[in-house]
Write a protein that holds these residues in place. Structure first.
Motif, PDB file in Angstrom:
ATOM      1  N   VAL A 151     -43.634   0.908 -11.188  1.00 17.36           N
ATOM      2  CA  VAL A 151     -43.589   1.353  -9.795  1.00 17.36           C
ATOM      3  C   VAL A 151     -44.533   2.531  -9.589  1.00 17.36           C
ATOM      4  O   VAL A 151     -44.391   3.583 -10.204  1.00 17.36           O
TER       5      VAL A 151
ATOM      6  N   ASP B 248     -46.103   4.825  -6.429  1.00 11.60           N
ATOM      7  CA  ASP B 248     -45.951   5.137  -5.009  1.00 11.60           C
ATOM      8  C   ASP B 248     -47.101   6.019  -4.542  1.00 11.60           C
ATOM      9  O   ASP B 248     -47.392   7.057  -5.151  1.00 11.60           O
TER      10      ASP B 248
ATOM     11  N   TRP C 196     -46.981  -1.940  -6.486  1.00 12.20           N
ATOM     12  CA  TRP C 196     -47.786  -1.005  -5.698  1.00 12.20           C
ATOM     13  C   TRP C 196     -47.091  -0.740  -4.374  1.00 12.20           C
ATOM     14  O   TRP C 196     -46.927  -1.628  -3.545  1.00 12.20           O
ATOM     15  N   ALA C 197     -46.672   0.508  -4.180  1.00 14.47           N
ATOM     16  CA  ALA C 197     -45.969   0.912  -2.964  1.00 14.47           C
ATOM     17  C   ALA C 197     -46.828   1.926  -2.220  1.00 14.47           C
ATOM     18  O   ALA C 197     -47.108   3.003  -2.738  1.00 14.47           O
ATOM     19  N   THR C 198     -47.250   1.576  -1.017  1.00 14.19           N
ATOM     20  CA  THR C 198     -48.023   2.509  -0.218  1.00 14.19           C
ATOM     21  C   THR C 198     -47.369   2.644   1.151  1.00 14.19           C
ATOM     22  O   THR C 198     -46.247   2.168   1.372  1.00 14.19           O
ATOM     23  N   LYS C 199     -48.046   3.310   2.070  1.00 22.78           N
ATOM     24  CA  LYS C 199     -47.417   3.652   3.344  1.00 22.78           C
ATOM     25  C   LYS C 199     -48.407   3.459   4.493  1.00 22.78           C
ATOM     26  O   LYS C 199     -49.619   3.323   4.267  1.00 22.78           O
TER      27      LYS C 199
ATOM     28  N   ASP D 197     -47.059  -4.966  -2.812  1.00 26.90           N
ATOM     29  CA  ASP D 197     -45.622  -5.109  -3.049  1.00 26.90           C
ATOM     30  C   ASP D 197     -44.765  -4.459  -1.980  1.00 26.90           C
ATOM     31  O   ASP D 197     -43.737  -5.018  -1.585  1.00 26.90           O
ATOM     32  N   LEU D 198     -45.181  -3.278  -1.522  1.00 23.57           N
ATOM     33  CA  LEU D 198     -44.360  -2.557  -0.547  1.00 23.57           C
ATOM     34  C   LEU D 198     -45.251  -1.674   0.315  1.00 23.57           C
ATOM     35  O   LEU D 198     -46.085  -0.936  -0.206  1.00 23.57           O
TER      36      LEU D 198
ATOM     37  N   GLN E 145     -44.441   1.061   3.524  1.00 18.23           N
ATOM     38  CA  GLN E 145     -43.411   1.696   4.337  1.00 18.23           C
ATOM     39  C   GLN E 145     -44.049   2.543   5.435  1.00 18.23           C
ATOM     40  O   GLN E 145     -45.130   3.099   5.241  1.00 18.23           O
TER      41      GLN E 145
ATOM     42  N   HIS F 220     -42.645  -6.471   0.742  1.00 16.18           N
ATOM     43  CA  HIS F 220     -41.495  -5.717   1.235  1.00 16.18           C
ATOM     44  C   HIS F 220     -41.978  -4.653   2.213  1.00 16.18           C
ATOM     45  O   HIS F 220     -43.091  -4.140   2.076  1.00 16.18           O
TER      46      HIS F 220
END
Length: 314
Positions: A82, A84, A111-114, A146-147, A149, A174
């Motif tokens: 994970v 971020d 990979w979680a970004t915004k 992957d994500l 937000q 997501h």
């Protein structure tokens, strides 16, 4: 002011953590990291990941790419997965995206970004939001991401539908919303109740337990995954424990350093899906990852941990 760096430099237990896990045990195939399931899909994520704010973002801005390359590669090798980031973290997303492409590890990371374009007149420009999202895809070279937000509750009415559209098109797996600001807590709670979110991201630490009142139980109730941010209270907790030895009873849940003590507390809440402490230092990453192995404190130990930290001067 006490910092994570001084604790690892000045204590012999940090060296023990580096030798313990994940390098040795993972290499020998004798240990697996603790994982939690994403409620929406059942996919399991390692409980300890890596964030890219704070010192990671500073290194990206300062051109210390070797250090960031090392921690990203180690994250992938360890199975930590994970990662971020956010366009709002200065150069962090762009630099990290380039490095994971160079290393060939983009598909090994979650990979979680915004998304959060600057609003005008209280509303975000939808075309600017789409351009920012497209830029995130270009930086990491990975689809689907992957994500994604909505960062700091930035105009959900405009930006959340853009993410839903991208998810429907198969570009994002997501979606969610984040905040670490108390003034936005009520808005995040409302979004959790009224909007379809796969994830939230918010601050949670042993001396910052506001999330336990609403966000964590509500996430469990509604099947929302939680990324826990700022598990060290940014640098606040390092100052509080400066000059204090780790208690012997921390061994009951496998903590060998204060960093592991703090992370295992956060990880022990069952509604937390993953924790993303930011760092640019390999020693810190190794110490963090070690917290994702072995036992976690039970309810009695959690109360004991809280009492210990709450008794220290702020």
């Amino acid at each position: 002011m006490a910092t994570r760096r001084t604790f690892l430099a000045d204590t012999a237990v940090a060296l023990g953590a580096l030798a313990m896990v994940p390098g040795g045990l993972l290499a020998a195939g004798r240990a697996d990291p603790l994982t939690r399931a994403i409620p929406a899909t059942g996919e399991r994520l390692p409980i300890i990941g890596l964030g890219s704010s704070a010192t990671f973002a500073q290194a990206a801005a300062g051109g210390d790419f070797d250090a960031l390359r090392t921690v990203l590669q180690r994250l992938a090798e360890s199975g930590g997965r994970v990662f971020d980031t956010a366009p709002g973290y200065g150069a962090a997303e762009a630099v990290a995206g380039g490095l994971v492409r160079e290393l060939g590890i983009a598909n090994r990371l979650f990979w979680a970004t915004k998304l959060n374009v600057a609003p005008r007149g209280g509303r975000a420009d939808p075309e600017a939001a789409r351009r920012q999202l497209d830029a995130s895809f270009e930086r990491v070279g990975k689809s689907p991401i992957d994500l994604v937000q909505v960062h700091n509750m930035g105009d959900l009415d405009t930006q959340l539908p853009i993410l839903r559209e991208a998810r429907q098109d198969g570009r994002i797996r997501h979606i969610g919303a984040t905040t670490t600001f108390a003034t936005q807590y009520e808005s995040l709670e409302q979004a959790m109740r009224e909007r379809s979110l796969d994830f939230i991201g918010t601050n949670y630490a042993i001396d910052d337990r506001e999330a336990e009142k609403t966000f964590l139980p509500l996430a469990a109730e509604r099947g929302i995954a939680v990324l826990a941010y700022a598990p060290f209270g940014r640098t606040r907790l390092w100052s509080r424990v400066a000059g204090h030895a780790l208690p012997d009873w921390a061994a009951e849940f496998g903590a060998q350093t204060w960093g592991q003590f703090f992370l295992k507390f956060v990880a022990s809440h069952p509604a937390v899906t993953a924790i993303t402490p930011a760092t640019r230092r390999l020693a810190n990453l190794e110490d963090n990852l070690a917290a994702g192995f072995g036992p976690l404190p039970d309810a009695d130990l959690r109360r004991r941990m809280i009492a210990l930290i709450d008794a220290l001067p702020q």
